[in-house]
Enzyme design. Sequence first.
Site, PDB file in Angstrom:
ATOM      1  N   ARG A   1       0.886  -1.348   0.027  1.00 53.19           N
ATOM      2  CA  ARG A   1       0.389  -0.161   0.131  1.00 53.19           C
ATOM      3  C   ARG A   1       0.573   0.887  -0.319  1.00 53.19           C
ATOM      4  O   ARG A   1       0.427   1.973   0.582  1.00 53.19           O
ATOM      5  CB  ARG A   1      -1.012   0.344   1.641  1.00 53.19           C
ATOM      6  CG  ARG A   1      -2.270  -0.852   1.347  1.00 53.19           C
ATOM      7  CD  ARG A   1      -2.728  -0.806  -0.021  1.00 53.19           C
ATOM      8  NE  ARG A   1      -4.179  -1.711  -0.060  1.00 53.19           N
ATOM      9  CZ  ARG A   1      -4.496  -2.954   0.313  1.00 53.19           C
ATOM     10  NH1 ARG A   1      -3.775  -2.992  -1.022  1.00 53.19           N
ATOM     11  NH2 ARG A   1      -5.218  -3.556  -0.097  1.00 53.19           N
TER      12      ARG A   1
ATOM     13  N   SER B   1     -10.132  -0.605   3.983  1.00 51.58           N
ATOM     14  CA  SER B   1      -9.704  -0.212   4.808  1.00 51.58           C
ATOM     15  C   SER B   1      -9.238   0.837   5.515  1.00 51.58           C
ATOM     16  O   SER B   1      -8.327   1.480   4.450  1.00 51.58           O
ATOM     17  CB  SER B   1      -8.460  -1.424   4.400  1.00 51.58           C
ATOM     18  OG  SER B   1      -9.049  -2.458   3.632  1.00 51.58           O
TER      19      SER B   1
ATOM     20  N   GLU C   1      -4.509   4.096   6.201  1.00 54.92           N
ATOM     21  CA  GLU C   1      -4.389   4.219   4.674  1.00 54.92           C
ATOM     22  C   GLU C   1      -5.322   4.638   4.180  1.00 54.92           C
ATOM     23  O   GLU C   1      -4.699   5.498   3.111  1.00 54.92           O
ATOM     24  CB  GLU C   1      -4.808   2.540   4.789  1.00 54.92           C
ATOM     25  CG  GLU C   1      -4.320   1.750   2.995  1.00 54.92           C
ATOM     26  CD  GLU C   1      -5.261   0.541   2.771  1.00 54.92           C
ATOM     27  OE1 GLU C   1      -5.103  -0.200   2.758  1.00 54.92           O
ATOM     28  OE2 GLU C   1      -6.116   0.939   1.584  1.00 54.92           O
TER      29      GLU C   1
HETATM   30  N1  EPU Z   1     -10.087 -10.288  10.665  1.00 52.07           N
HETATM   31  C1  EPU Z   1     -10.823 -10.541  12.076  1.00 52.07           C
HETATM   32  N2  EPU Z   1     -12.254  -9.463  11.734  1.00 52.07           N
HETATM   33  C2  EPU Z   1     -12.884  -8.859  11.108  1.00 52.07           C
HETATM   34  C3  EPU Z   1     -12.386  -9.339   9.447  1.00 52.07           C
HETATM   35  C4  EPU Z   1     -10.782  -9.806   9.866  1.00 52.07           C
HETATM   36  O1  EPU Z   1     -10.489 -10.905  12.605  1.00 52.07           O
HETATM   37  O2  EPU Z   1     -13.345  -8.440  11.032  1.00 52.07           O
HETATM   38  C5  EPU Z   1      -9.763 -11.981  10.606  1.00 52.07           C
HETATM   39  C6  EPU Z   1      -9.208 -12.585   9.849  1.00 52.07           C
HETATM   40  O3  EPU Z   1      -8.686 -13.325  10.947  1.00 52.07           O
HETATM   41  C7  EPU Z   1      -9.313 -12.757   8.469  1.00 52.07           C
HETATM   42  C8  EPU Z   1      -7.995 -11.960   8.815  1.00 52.07           C
HETATM   43  O4  EPU Z   1      -8.271 -10.802   9.309  1.00 52.07           O
HETATM   44  O5  EPU Z   1      -9.106 -14.259   8.173  1.00 52.07           O
HETATM   45  C9  EPU Z   1      -8.056 -11.506   7.248  1.00 52.07           C
HETATM   46  O6  EPU Z   1      -9.538 -10.752   6.324  1.00 52.07           O
HETATM   47  P1  EPU Z   1      -9.716 -10.577   4.677  1.00 52.07           P
HETATM   48  O7  EPU Z   1      -9.004 -11.619   3.512  1.00 52.07           O
HETATM   49  O8  EPU Z   1     -10.970  -9.450   4.932  1.00 52.07           O
HETATM   50  O9  EPU Z   1      -8.029  -9.494   4.430  1.00 52.07           O
HETATM   51  P2  EPU Z   1      -7.388  -7.929   5.278  1.00 52.07           P
HETATM   52  O10 EPU Z   1      -6.275  -8.202   5.850  1.00 52.07           O
HETATM   53  O11 EPU Z   1      -8.268  -7.868   6.349  1.00 52.07           O
HETATM   54  C10 EPU Z   1      -7.158  -6.590   3.113  1.00 52.07           C
HETATM   55  C11 EPU Z   1      -6.889  -5.154   2.538  1.00 52.07           C
HETATM   56  C12 EPU Z   1      -8.019  -5.593   1.983  1.00 52.07           C
HETATM   57  C13 EPU Z   1      -8.352  -6.370   0.725  1.00 52.07           C
HETATM   58  C14 EPU Z   1      -8.002  -8.319   1.621  1.00 52.07           C
HETATM   59  C15 EPU Z   1      -8.356  -9.369   0.872  1.00 52.07           C
HETATM   60  C16 EPU Z   1      -5.455  -4.188   3.461  1.00 52.07           C
HETATM   61  C17 EPU Z   1      -4.573  -3.119   4.339  1.00 52.07           C
HETATM   62  N3  EPU Z   1      -5.968  -4.852   3.502  1.00 52.07           N
HETATM   63  O12 EPU Z   1      -7.990  -7.439   4.395  1.00 52.07           O
HETATM   64  O13 EPU Z   1      -8.166  -4.580   0.860  1.00 52.07           O
HETATM   65  O14 EPU Z   1      -9.482  -6.291  -0.665  1.00 52.07           O
HETATM   66  O15 EPU Z   1      -6.371  -8.242   2.436  1.00 52.07           O
HETATM   67  O16 EPU Z   1      -6.757  -9.296   0.427  1.00 52.07           O
HETATM   68  O17 EPU Z   1      -4.324  -5.034   3.100  1.00 52.07           O
HETATM   69  C18 EPU Z   1      -8.643  -1.910   0.916  1.00 52.07           C
HETATM   70  O18 EPU Z   1      -7.034  -1.805   1.182  1.00 52.07           O
HETATM   71  O19 EPU Z   1      -9.369  -0.797   1.060  1.00 52.07           O
HETATM   72  C19 EPU Z   1      -9.256  -3.329   1.227  1.00 52.07           C
HETATM   73  C20 EPU Z   1      -9.925  -3.753   1.668  1.00 52.07           C
END
Ligand code: EPU
Length: 341
Positions: free
Chosen positions: A166, A241, A337
């Site tokens: 990012r 995010s 972010e």
């Molecule tokens: N999780 C929680 N609580 C929640 C949601 C998620 O504990 O409410 C934990 C779970 O363990 C889950 C893990 O977080 O398995 C990962 O969640 P998710 O797959 O939704 O991915 P993320 O790491 O939270 C990132 C990006 C997103 C992107 C997703 C999928 C960042 C800051 N965000 O989110 O990007 O869509 O991966 O690749 O890196 C954005 O940048 O606006 C965005 C939405």
Amino acid sequence: MSITILEKVSLKDYNTFGIEVFADFFVEINNEEEIAPTIEYAKRKNLPYLVLGGGSNVLFTKNFSGIVLLIKTLGIYEEYVDENRVLVKAKAGERWHSFVEYCIEKNYGGIENLSLIPGNVGPAPVQNIGAYGVEVKDVLESCKVLNTDTLDFEVFDNESCRFGYRDSIFKNEKRGKYVILEVSFLLTRKAHNTRLSYGAIGRELSSHHIANPTLKDIANTVIRIREKKLPDPKEIGNAGSFFKNPIIARQDFLSLEREYPDIPSYFGTLGMKVPAAWFIEKAGWRGKQIGNVATYPLQALVIINKTGNATGSEIYDFSENIIKSVREKFGVNLEREVNVL
Ligand code: EPU
């Protein structure tokens, strides 16, 4: 060239949080040749200027006392590279998802995992947008930019963009120094390098009994996953995010893991990457509402304008409280972010 400058324009429709602030002056840019004269004008009048794309990564906390340049330049062009590769160039004002749809329609591979990301093509390299195992840096060949000091055009190749998670040169050393005008992507025509390793994609594909997915199947899968857990900014104001996923030094991670054996993590280059959403949830913030602001119950990393009446400062204060809680409970610093203005 005549440029129309509007006065006292509401930016509510130009930021996905739906925050009502006003710009003293506002110019809609439909042709990239209009950008240099507008910036020259701003400099002459000693006015700050702000280049705005889809408004999906900004939080306005006050009125903007300067000129907003809303980039609406359109156009997608192709260049043949070889039998398997094509260079596709898109103007900065193209909506990111429309661009993805264009590529899927033509069966050009590389950005299908980046379906449904809000925002425009121009800002995509600035924060190296990414999702489901793919980042813009994986397919970006170059970007054409305007240098705001010299008002000359320049080209940045992939390496000179200094991409990180990012992150890019446009967010750091050269913040505000360049306006991205056009982005070129190197995509595949036949031998697609599809990435299906991200857990949710595999699960979703097999639940639909799809063994050899086409680009369209992958895009549809990503769209379904996103629609299930991310709010549509047209319905609930948000900027995706709000925080980055923190990268935690190995020693610190191990001590966190001793205390919280269920902590999720991924290997990163500089340490372990832990989902910020996990910290936010564990600190008690998932779905929590204060006044007009809340975190989204299905993804705690997303801060929402719950009532539609939130001010930018309210959202900012809410995010400060989350940062404070996570720091107190885990000793981890969450970094925003979203750009706060
Ligand atoms: N999780 C929680 N609580 C929640 C949601 C998620 O504990 O409410 C934990 C779970 O363990 C889950 C893990 O977080 O398995 C990962 O969640 P998710 O797959 O939704 O991915 P993320 O790491 O939270 C990132 C990006 C997103 C992107 C997703 C999928 C960042 C800051 N965000 O989110 O990007 O869509 O991966 O690749 O890196 C954005 O940048 O606006 C965005 C939405």
